[in-house]
Structure formats: C-alpha cells, structure tokens
Write a protein that holds these residues in place. Sequence first.
Motif, PDB file in Angstrom:
ATOM      1  N   SER A 191      -4.941   0.832   3.947  1.00  0.00           N
ATOM      2  CA  SER A 191      -4.887   0.410   5.043  1.00  0.00           C
ATOM      3  C   SER A 191      -5.414   1.120   6.159  1.00  0.00           C
ATOM      4  CB  SER A 191      -3.374  -0.158   5.563  1.00  0.00           C
ATOM      5  OG  SER A 191      -3.446  -0.752   6.878  1.00  0.00           O
TER       6      SER A 191
ATOM      7  N   THR B 111      -5.215   5.682  -0.674  1.00  0.00           N
ATOM      8  CA  THR B 111      -4.670   4.537  -1.451  1.00  0.00           C
ATOM      9  C   THR B 111      -3.341   5.083  -2.497  1.00  0.00           C
ATOM     10  OG1 THR B 111      -7.080   3.985  -2.119  1.00  0.00           O
ATOM     11  CG2 THR B 111      -5.311   3.341  -3.582  1.00  0.00           C
TER      12      THR B 111
ATOM     13  N   ILE C 293       5.335  -4.345   1.272  1.00  0.00           N
ATOM     14  CA  ILE C 293       4.398  -4.902   0.116  1.00  0.00           C
ATOM     15  C   ILE C 293       5.469  -5.769  -0.821  1.00  0.00           C
ATOM     16  CG2 ILE C 293       3.016  -3.967  -1.901  1.00  0.00           C
ATOM     17  CD1 ILE C 293       2.578  -1.539  -0.141  1.00  0.00           C
TER      18      ILE C 293
ATOM     19  N   VAL D 272       0.974  -8.371   1.614  1.00  0.00           N
ATOM     20  CA  VAL D 272       1.270  -7.392   2.416  1.00  0.00           C
ATOM     21  C   VAL D 272       1.726  -7.763   3.838  1.00  0.00           C
ATOM     22  CG1 VAL D 272       0.117  -5.243   3.706  1.00  0.00           C
ATOM     23  CG2 VAL D 272      -0.249  -5.831   1.369  1.00  0.00           C
TER      24      VAL D 272
ATOM     25  N   TRP E 159       0.643 -11.133  -4.803  1.00  0.00           N
ATOM     26  CA  TRP E 159       0.981  -9.680  -4.168  1.00  0.00           C
ATOM     27  C   TRP E 159       0.790 -10.458  -2.590  1.00  0.00           C
ATOM     28  CZ3 TRP E 159       2.686  -4.926  -5.814  1.00  0.00           C
ATOM     29  CH2 TRP E 159       2.472  -4.969  -7.152  1.00  0.00           C
TER      30      TRP E 159
ATOM     31  N   HIS F 161       4.477  -0.779   6.586  1.00  0.00           N
ATOM     32  CA  HIS F 161       4.204  -1.982   6.032  1.00  0.00           C
ATOM     33  C   HIS F 161       5.165  -2.601   5.084  1.00  0.00           C
ATOM     34  CE1 HIS F 161       0.337  -1.877   8.236  1.00  0.00           C
ATOM     35  NE2 HIS F 161       0.503  -0.707   8.219  1.00  0.00           N
TER      36      HIS F 161
ATOM     37  N   LYS G 186      -3.523  -1.697  -5.590  1.00  0.00           N
ATOM     38  CA  LYS G 186      -3.952  -0.800  -4.516  1.00  0.00           C
ATOM     39  C   LYS G 186      -3.760  -1.033  -3.094  1.00  0.00           C
ATOM     40  CE  LYS G 186      -7.099   0.878  -8.469  1.00  0.00           C
ATOM     41  NZ  LYS G 186      -8.380   1.329  -8.763  1.00  0.00           N
ATOM     42  N   PHE G 187      -2.947  -0.317  -2.352  1.00  0.00           N
ATOM     43  CA  PHE G 187      -2.691  -0.494  -1.158  1.00  0.00           C
ATOM     44  C   PHE G 187      -3.567   0.635  -0.548  1.00  0.00           C
ATOM     45  CE2 PHE G 187      -0.530   0.838   2.615  1.00  0.00           C
ATOM     46  CZ  PHE G 187      -0.478  -0.366   3.601  1.00  0.00           C
TER      47      PHE G 187
ATOM     48  N   ASN H 212       6.216   2.520  -7.485  1.00  0.00           N
ATOM     49  CA  ASN H 212       5.471   3.096  -6.573  1.00  0.00           C
ATOM     50  C   ASN H 212       4.996   4.344  -7.399  1.00  0.00           C
ATOM     51  OD1 ASN H 212       4.396   4.980  -4.831  1.00  0.00           O
ATOM     52  ND2 ASN H 212       5.605   4.461  -3.396  1.00  0.00           N
TER      53      ASN H 212
END
Length: 449
Positions: A82, A49, A90, A66, A64, A88, A79-80, A37
Amino acid sequence: MKKSVLAFGAFIAVGVTSCSKNDKTEPQPAPEVNIVNVFSQNTVAQEDTLIFKVRATEGSTFAWSVDNKDVAVTDSVFKFVSKDLGEHTIAVRASRNDQTASSKASVTVFGKYKFGTFVLNEGNMTTENGTLTFISPRGVVTDSAYFKANGTELGNTTQDLYIHNNRVYIISQNGKTNAVGNSFNNDGLLVVANAETLKKVAAYNDELAALSWPTHVAVLNEENVIIRDNNGLSRFNTVTKALTFIKGSEYADKLTMAVSNNKVFASAGSKVYVVELNKDTITYALNMKASVSGVVKASDGNIWVSTTGSPNKISKINYRDYSVIKANDIAIGSLSAGWGATSGITAKGDTLYFSGAGTKIYRHIFSMGSTEFMVDAKTMVENANIVYNNIAVHPVTGEVYLNTIKGYGMDFLKNSIAVFNFNNGTTVSANYKDYTNFPAGIFFTYSYN
C-alpha cells in the motif's frame, strides 16, 4: 393365507415410507479460518510487502478484502502492498458447503523514508541540481527520491540535511542560482519536507537572501533553524521568516553541527560554539587548544570532539557545563576532516571510527583508549580511489558506510556506497554501485529519533 402376507407387506412398506419422511440431513459446520502474518510484522513501509496466509478447513474457498473493499485474490496467500499511510484492516472470508467464516488482521503503513539511510548528492554545480538517494533497511535503493516524491528538484549543490519532528530540512549552497550565476529550476536554498514521504512542506529562498553560500543546517524547533554560511551562524524562524545572525559566531567552520539537549554545537577553528534555544548570541565558546575536525553527539547526550595536532585527540565534552570529561590521544591514523564538509569522526556508543577522509579506516574504543587499523577500502572495493566526504557508522547495526568515486571528470560515474561490517573480522556487507553524484554526506534516520 395370501391375504395375510399381502397385509404384512403393506405394513412394512408403510413403515419404510414413514422412516424416510422423518429422515433429516445434518447441517455442515462453518469452516474454521485464521489469518497468519508470515513476517509477524504489524507495521510496514509504503510500497513494501507483507505476506498473509490463511489457515482454514480443507476444501474452503477464499475471498480477501482490504478496508472492506474486495481485492481480486482467491488464493490462500495474500501479498499486502500500500501507498496509503495509517492503519488498514485485512480480512479473508472462507466458504465451504454454503457456510462462511472470516478472520481479520490490522497493519499500519508508515512512510517509505521513515527508516533507512540517506545519501545527499551535490550534483555537478554547473549543470544540475542536488539529489537524494535512499537505502531502505532491506537494502532497496531509491534514486532521486525527492524528485520522485514531488516532481521538482532540490537546490543547486545540496550540502547538508537534518531531521526534526518528522520533517527533513535540506540546505543547498546556491539554491536557484549556481556559483557562476546560471539559473536553475528547483525548490531553492532551504527545502522542508515530510520525513516519511519526502513530500515538500515548504521552501525558502528570498527569506535567506542575506546568506552567503550556506552549507549546514541543524534544527532545535521551527523557530530555531540554525544555518551555517560564510558569515557564521544564523537563526532562521520558519514561522515569522525572520533571519537573525548569531553574534560571536563569525568563524564557524564548514563542518556538520551536533545537536543535544536543545543546544547546537559547532566547530570554529580551535573552538566549539554553543548556541541555545531562542538566543541570538553564542552561549559559550569552548577552547579545545587545537584544530577541531569533528563535533558529534554521543549516545549519552554528551559531545565527542576530535582535534588534530600533536597529538591528535578525541575528547568527550559534558553538554551541561562544557567541561572535558576525558580526552584520549590517538597515535595512529588521521582525524582530519579533509577537504569535505562532514565530521572527521563518527560514533556508535563507545566506539568511534575515522579515516581522515581517506580509504584507510580506523576504530577507537574510547573506554579502553585503544585504536586499531581496520581496513584499506581499496583492497575490497573496486574503483575506491577518492573518498568523497567522510565515513559514517550506522547507529543501529554498527556498520560503516563509505562513499568513493573512481575519479573526477566522467570517472565520478564509477562510484560506490560500500558498507563494512567489523563485528566478526572485516566484510563488505553491501556495495551499492553507481548511485551517487558527488555525495555530500551519509545520514541515518535513526540518528534523529
């Protein structure tokens, strides 16, 4: 002799053949994989993000996902982003030589508007409704935030807001009809929305018809929404829809109210009214013996009160028995609230700021009794001709926010939300240009937690 050589050669050939049959390929180990992270954050706001990187055995390929749904990313960086609130998962799957391994990380998404700064805009009362501007902790500005969340607008001439129990309460002066009788398409006098998403929860109009130009709101709970209007203070019960006038509150000023320990403190000329939970009569009227220009909650739960006169004073009031803990004379600057509707003082801890609704900012350290001039905003902010409502200090960073416009007419379009940092000299740490529309006030979400 020849036969012996041939026999020996045959033996060697058999031996070699036997060895190759027993030979086995060693299985390749599964790749090692770990998610990093990058920001070391487990929470993130909607639409913001977070960046995750994968560390894995060289030569691995990646996939990847989610919440167990594959995403079209095969790079080592993900790059997450939402819009969906909540937790969530990952995950990344690394593959190499037909072997796979995976790693997971959890992240919680909270509402976009949970943390940050709101600037409430009155708008032009004759032609448009109020709007809400939001500044994220990273300095990203969302204009017309309420409209973008709902597709509908706030009431005409929005004046004040208050956040309680994850709900934001926004009061407007005119609601669906402006001061000259023109009708507007909006959500009305009092709008209640989710404080994280700004999604509308409820709107009240007919229930508040008895009010005359409401200007301020403070909330103790759903059954005790205190509204100030030209008549004084009223208690609105959002459950039963009952509106009850609070006896003895006739002279409540058009100024921001303070809330502490289930009590509302409101200025009224030279007095400070106290309203308690479920009470329909004011509990106490503290006589300050001078014109009150500001009432603000202190970080210890007590109440700051500014008064104008000879001399100007900043006093600290005990929220339990309403006694004056200490009062300091202010020899320089003005504690006036001006013509606006926000408090003449703003506080972070023991430090208070004031400007008299002008461009000259002063700082008062209460424990030391010292007051000093900090800056004239005109020297650092372009078009800072008119201050529109008073300054406000950020309760976390200590930065001071100031709303200015170039002038009236079309000059209001030239405006700034200037942010001053006084921690080491004087700097303008941010200047958000041309986002306001007759700003009614600055509100930090952190002030209500």
